[in-house]
Design an enzyme around this catalytic site. Structure first.
Site, PDB file in Angstrom:
ATOM      1  N   THR A 159      30.539  34.198  43.220  1.00  0.00           N
ATOM      2  CA  THR A 159      30.838  35.399  44.003  1.00  0.00           C
ATOM      3  C   THR A 159      32.209  35.189  44.636  1.00  0.00           C
ATOM      4  O   THR A 159      33.212  35.607  44.084  1.00  0.00           O
ATOM      5  CB  THR A 159      29.740  35.659  45.053  1.00  0.00           C
ATOM      6  N   LYS A 207      26.988  27.911  41.668  1.00  0.00           N
ATOM      7  CA  LYS A 207      27.808  28.705  42.572  1.00  0.00           C
ATOM      8  C   LYS A 207      27.466  28.298  43.993  1.00  0.00           C
ATOM      9  O   LYS A 207      26.332  27.894  44.275  1.00  0.00           O
ATOM     10  CB  LYS A 207      27.583  30.205  42.387  1.00  0.00           C
ATOM     11  N   THR A 264      24.074  32.436  49.022  1.00  0.00           N
ATOM     12  CA  THR A 264      23.212  31.841  48.011  1.00  0.00           C
ATOM     13  C   THR A 264      23.850  30.691  47.255  1.00  0.00           C
ATOM     14  O   THR A 264      24.995  30.761  46.835  1.00  0.00           O
ATOM     15  CB  THR A 264      22.809  32.931  47.006  1.00  0.00           C
ATOM     16  N   GLU A 273      33.423  27.921  52.851  1.00  0.00           N
ATOM     17  CA  GLU A 273      34.424  28.895  53.272  1.00  0.00           C
ATOM     18  C   GLU A 273      35.420  28.321  54.262  1.00  0.00           C
ATOM     19  O   GLU A 273      35.048  27.823  55.316  1.00  0.00           O
ATOM     20  CB  GLU A 273      33.716  30.086  53.885  1.00  0.00           C
ATOM     21  N   ASN A 294      33.777  35.358  57.706  1.00  0.00           N
ATOM     22  CA  ASN A 294      32.426  35.834  57.976  1.00  0.00           C
ATOM     23  C   ASN A 294      32.346  36.943  59.001  1.00  0.00           C
ATOM     24  O   ASN A 294      31.328  37.602  59.130  1.00  0.00           O
ATOM     25  CB  ASN A 294      31.525  34.669  58.386  1.00  0.00           C
ATOM     26  N   THR A 307      30.110  45.314  56.329  1.00  0.00           N
ATOM     27  CA  THR A 307      29.207  45.778  55.271  1.00  0.00           C
ATOM     28  C   THR A 307      29.461  47.251  54.985  1.00  0.00           C
ATOM     29  O   THR A 307      29.691  48.043  55.875  1.00  0.00           O
ATOM     30  CB  THR A 307      27.744  45.611  55.690  1.00  0.00           C
TER      31      THR A 307
END
Lengths: 419, 419
Positions: free
Chosen positions: A154, A180, A191, A277, A414, A419
């Site tokens: 992703t 991943k 995930t 990240e 983050n 969204t």
């Protein structure tokens, strides 16, 4: 290092496996987002899944399938939607995707395993699956591992892939893997997924045991931010196409196979941790002197997961007090008078007493490690983590854990995505 | 709200207590760094201390003192050095500071309790204690609570202090408290300290029970970054100077006293959470429908401690998927089909299914809360946390936890300071 060599081809390196990765239109970005791994013959299948009680439909589906019969022919993985928090509709969608794969591969739907990663609570884009799966099946090839490794990521900065080869009974035996990581720029994409292929012949029960132990020493020992996802899955297929004798007990061949499986899982796990990240370096915490190995792993994971330790390392601050503090709260008993802490070659605490050390040199070591371990082009292996070695002086248990430092960019990534 | 009112004076509000805070030269900054709380008569003493096995000398000292005899007359607290990781020398230094206080107050050294916060691994500046303690004792006054609250903080943005008064047998009974939070700009200053005074008469055993329960509903339910310190201490004295009958069982008066003690602890705990490094708002997670209260508190604390949830809130992103994910991994069993999640008045998930809601309005709510709950001058009470309500549908257990969002400044503060 064990008795093996690195080879090309990742999940398609073992005999009898094909793979593919295509752009099906599931990701808004237009990047590849649908992967398939296929075994030409029936493969035994083992899995380790998220321990969360909030699970994606694909996780429930795989657990059910593997409980019924631990065999598989194919693994379908999509990136874009997690199919978690999607209720009954999500379950129906999972069933339909498995049926589509089975139909186009001309195998039983029961032989198809599923994995998803992406946004929680959004329905799967079924039209894209219906159009993409025939194309995906048509794209399967013996060199398709790289394409598959591209299609499962992703927001990972690089793909994670490896294959190792050893010799059993004079024949080559191979294990390949892709993964991943917790690239969480997009919401809920915490995930971790990994798929492993192997051409050894091994008994079903033993393969699951090996995978569980390997996961406990690898994927279960990394932490980026402590968040376990609804979708975390590790699935391993072994199809016996090496034509070696079936390994049914932990003899020398069994140990060789498990060591190689563990190495594949640790390589992929470390690559995930390094790719956390905003991270600037990989951290390896080695704990010794614990009551047992599990306790050692617990202390190691607590240290590498401490926000205070992680941010000190980002600041190249040799702050052993934070390491001692994290060790102390890990829930494992030891006498603080026996605690010993090393950062690289710098002994910072011994017998619970602070030791004199060259603070500037220690900080320079941290800076150098971050520079050396910066991500090279092409996802080459990084063998240079920052080493924190802690001895608890309370037994012979040992274990390691891996993580990354905590940088401004973690928060930026983050927080700023809406969204 | 309970049957009490807020009064002035914090730890010196209860009868028979004096306090002082001075600059002894322990902090490089020159800010006040030495505090003393003194009871004119013998007070029963209860304590809750860090669960870490790496503990400061003062924590070991207090635990030993309270195990021998649960009484005290004085609490000395210094900021600047933690007296942790200091080995045998640290223990000797702790003993000497207690003796100095006892000598100048003309009480037994056994009646002196100790707390420290500051850098791990540095020896206490004993010359500063020797010079400062006589001055500190001379400064004791019935209005010294504010000075003490100033002298215990390290990098806290504001002092944390409160006093409440109720009526028992027609007489005023008061509880006062001060606290310092996890202001961790300086290395290893993760310490949470709180001191509570009370003029009720209560049995030793019951007072410890009340304090433990209150801590479990307050200080043990906050998280800034999950790091437990070597020095965390909560000490509560009750000296009976209200001249009410001794409370020896959980009758109506006992419940009244415990409720007021819990309120004091929750007020201080929330103030610590709100003052987390770089935080822009206080978060309250209310969990219902758990198998029991402890399980509810566990889920609440897991959610409020999730880096993904915390950074989403900093980004004002109504990301319920992260809340569901954190609830699922908290180690408490529930059916995801029963999960219900509300953010403020916005119902986001019900019966495990995603619900339609106005995303922009939810984000605006988050932005408004942060604005409303911004720190006013003078450390006034903030009654406006961001509310996350989660129902697990698996029992009648309920509990809350408090935390703060994760901002760029957290990383900046914790990375950029070099020891």
């Amino acid at each position: 290092m064990g008795d093996w060599q690195i080879i090309e081809g990742n999940v398609t390196a073992p005999r009898g496996f094909k793979a593919a990765g295509i752009t099906a239109g599931l990701k808004p970005s237009g990047a590849p987002d649908l992967a398939l791994i296929y075994s030409e013959t029936e493969a035994i299948a083992a899995g380790v899944f998220t321990t969360s009680v909030v699970r994606a439909a694909c996780v429930d589906y795989c657990r059910q399938r593997l409980q019924q019969k631990a065999y598989a022919r194919a693994i379908l993985c999509n990136a874009g939607q997690a199919n978690a928090g999607t209720g009954d509709q999500g379950w129906q969608d999972a069933l339909e995707t498995a049926q589509l794969v089975a139909q186009h591969l001309n195998i039983s739907p029961d032989a198809v395993l599923l994995a998803s990663t992406g946004v929680i609570g959004q329905r799967m884009k079924m039209e894209a699956f219906r159009a993409g799966i025939p194309q995906l099946v048509a794209s399967l090839s013996e060199t398709g591992g790289d394409a598959a490794s591209q299609a499962i990521i992703t927001t990972d900065l690089v793909t994670k892939a490896i294959a190792l080869e050893t010799t059993i009974e004079g024949r080559p035996v191979r294990i390949g893997g892709i993964a991943k990581g917790s690239g969480m720029i997009h919401p809920n994409m915490a995930t971790m997924l990994s798929f492993v292929t192997c051409d050894a012949a091994v008994s079903t029960h033993l393969w699951q045991e090996m995978l569980t132990r390997a996961a406990n020493k690898s994927f279960n020992q990394i932490t980026v931010d402590g968040d376990t996802s609804t979708n975390d899955s590790l699935i391993a297929l072994a199809n016996g196409q090496s034509r070696t004798s079936a390994i049914t007990e932990m003899n020398a061949d069994g140990e060789k196979l498990e060591a190689m499986l563990t190495e594949v899982c640790q390589y992929l796990a470390k690559a995930i941790a390094r790719d956390g990240e905003g991270a600037t370096c990989l951290i390896e915490v080695q704990v010794t002197g614990a009551p047992n190995d599990a306790a050692a792993r617990q202390v190691a994971k607590t240290i590498v997961g401490s926000s205070l330790v992680k941010s000190a390392i980002f600041g190249r601050d040799p702050n052993w007090g934070r390491i001692a503090g994290a060790a102390g709260r890990a829930g494992v008993p030891f006498e603080q008078d026996h605690l010993r802490i090393k950062l690289g070659d710098f002994l910072m605490m011994d017998g619970g007493q602070p030791m004199p050390y060259d603070r500037q040199a220690a900080s320079d070591y941290m800076r150098q490690i971050a520079q050396d371990s910066s991500f090279p082009e092409g996802g080459q292996r990084r063998d240079n983590p920052l080493i924190i070695a802690v001895d608890l002086g309370n037994g012979s248990g040992k274990g390691s854990a891996w993580g990354c430092d905590l940088s401004y960019d973690y928060v930026k990534i983050n927080a700023e995505y809406t969204t």
